[in-house]
Write an enzyme that holds these catalytic residues in place. Structure first.
Site, PDB file in Angstrom:
ATOM      1  N   HIS A   1       0.815  -1.225   0.000  1.00 29.03           N
ATOM      2  CA  HIS A   1       0.000   0.000   0.000  1.00 29.03           C
ATOM      3  C   HIS A   1       0.848   1.274   0.000  1.00 29.03           C
ATOM      4  O   HIS A   1       0.342   2.359  -0.279  1.00 29.03           O
ATOM      5  CB  HIS A   1      -0.917   0.048   1.229  1.00 29.03           C
TER       6      HIS A   1
ATOM      7  N   ASP B   1      -2.749 -10.622  -1.893  1.00 27.20           N
ATOM      8  CA  ASP B   1      -3.266  -9.992  -0.673  1.00 27.20           C
ATOM      9  C   ASP B   1      -4.700  -9.533  -0.964  1.00 27.20           C
ATOM     10  O   ASP B   1      -4.997  -9.074  -2.063  1.00 27.20           O
ATOM     11  CB  ASP B   1      -2.396  -8.792  -0.293  1.00 27.20           C
TER      12      ASP B   1
ATOM     13  N   HIS C   1      -6.366  -7.079  -0.116  1.00 29.44           N
ATOM     14  CA  HIS C   1      -6.546  -5.644  -0.384  1.00 29.44           C
ATOM     15  C   HIS C   1      -5.786  -5.280  -1.660  1.00 29.44           C
ATOM     16  O   HIS C   1      -4.829  -5.951  -2.028  1.00 29.44           O
ATOM     17  CB  HIS C   1      -6.049  -4.841   0.823  1.00 29.44           C
TER      18      HIS C   1
ATOM     19  N   ASP D   1      -4.459 -12.672   3.847  1.00 27.63           N
ATOM     20  CA  ASP D   1      -5.651 -12.129   4.500  1.00 27.63           C
ATOM     21  C   ASP D   1      -6.941 -12.405   3.721  1.00 27.63           C
ATOM     22  O   ASP D   1      -8.008 -11.897   4.108  1.00 27.63           O
ATOM     23  CB  ASP D   1      -5.505 -10.634   4.821  1.00 27.63           C
TER      24      ASP D   1
END
Ligand SMILES: [Zn+2]
Length: 380
Positions: A150, A187, A189, A275
């Protein structure tokens, strides 16, 4: 020593000095209230527990230790600004000591050890690439902390400080002259920082599978495909909540692998955040150990086909202290061609049974939409 086989493991105790502390505040529309402390979601204890799983299962003993090192400022400036790097350093050095928290971004707590940990995370990612490119090991897993995908050029974000995978991809290109690198980000996200780093760059194919419009909001939409010479080399695959093992498997078989076979990368990097696991508090994707094992196997198969198995997995997120270590073992085992026989914590439960067989209409529609869209650039 030269090893044509074997799996490297990158880990450094300094990673555990990035301490995100505790949460004590519940925010309401009209204010907030305090409660007893609980660990921050991106807790060092999860990283520690993953390492204990690798050690206790015997996997660490089967892997080749690869030392981390600090990234230099010049190595970080392939993506990050000097002002940002200096700001992180100043914030950590002049800022809070362990147990007293500050933030360089609203959602990324830092402690006294965070700058050093972040330098060693980016350096660990580069050493992982180096060990694979030099042929010391065939592939590698880097249990990094803090995560990176991120982080953008001038800002920490989403628990990430420096963009480890972006720095590692630049390193592979600059030091080994690679012309085609594939980054697969599983991931849950969206890897907004990594997408930004290579948005106009056809030399890095960025493929992200993520929960649709989750974090960051409106990031990772199908329509975000890259720009200029990079158009078509950003491949977003947004998926609905509850996608599960079958949906992820189908996404890899229908999209990720065929696109990779056409691109023919010389190195595969995985942003491996576990995740999407079905217990994760920060997503709702219902993936089990079997699902992560299958994704890992499919990516290894791709790497074997196009680049002599050169593959590096870099740890990103994962927030279920109970289940992330299980899913990480499941992702690592195929790298070694090993199965240490850890029983899935929830195997046999009706809920997991449903998640491994579910394939909802929404998932079907999302995959069909992604295939239709990406057909503009790839034969899929
Ligand atoms: Zn994540």
């Amino acid at each position: 020593m030269s090893l044509t086989n074997g799996t490297g493991l990158i880990f450094d105790e300094r990673y555990l000095n990035h301490d995100t502390g505790v949460q004590t505040t519940v925010t309401m529309r009209t204010g907030s209230f305090q409660l007893a402390p609980e660990p921050h979601p991106s807790s060092l204890y999860i990283t520690q527990r993953i390492k204990q799983f690798l050690d206790g299962s015997g996997l660490t003993a089967q892997m080749h230790p690869v030392a981390a090192r600090p990234a230099t400022e010049n190595e970080l400036t392939v993506y990050h600004t000097r002002n940002y790097i200096a700001a992180v350093r100043a914030h950590v050095e002049g800022g809070p000591v362990r147990g007293d928290w500050g933030e360089i971004a609203s959602d990324t707590p830092l402690s006294r050890g965070s700058f050093d940990a972040a330098l060693y995370a980016a350096g660990g990612a580069m050493n992982a690439v180096r060990s694979v490119m030099n042929g010391e090991v065939r592939n590698a897993y880097a249990l990094l902390r803090p995560p990176g995908h991120h982080a953008v050029s001038n800002r920490a974000m989403g628990f990430c400080v420096f963009n480890n995978v972006a720095v590692a991809a630049h390193y592979a290109r600059n030091v080994y002259g690679l012309e085609r690198i594939m980054i697969v980000d599983w991931d849950v996200h969206h890897g907004n920082g990594t997408q930004d780093a290579f948005y106009s760059d056809p030399g890095v194919l960025f493929v992200s599978l993520h929960q649709h419009n989750w974090y960051p909001k409106l990031s990772g939409e199908l329509e975000q495909v890259g720009t200029g010479a990079g158009a078509g080399y950003t491949v977003n695959i947004p998926l609905p909540a509850g996608t599960g093992d079958r949906g992820y498997g189908a996404a890899f078989e229908q999209l990720v692998v065929p696109i990779g076979l056409q691109y023919r990368p010389q190195l595969v990097l995985i942003s491996a955040g576990q995740d999407a696991n079905w217990l994760d508090p920060l997503a709702q994707m219902m993936v089990t150990m079997a699902g992560f094992r299958k994704m890992s196997e499919l990516m290894l198969g791709l790497a074997e086909e196009v680049c002599e198995g050169r593959l590096v997995m870099l740890q990103e997120g994962g927030y279920s202290a109970a289940y992330v270590p299980y899913c990480t073992v499941a992702a690592v085992e195929p790298l070694l061609g090993s199965d240490v026989g850890i029983a899935d914590l929830y195997a046999g439960s009706a809920e997991v049974e449903r998640s491994t067989t579910i394939f909802t209409r929404e998932t079907h529609q999302a995959l069909a939409a992604a295939r239709k869209w990406h057909k503009n650039w790839w034969k899929i």
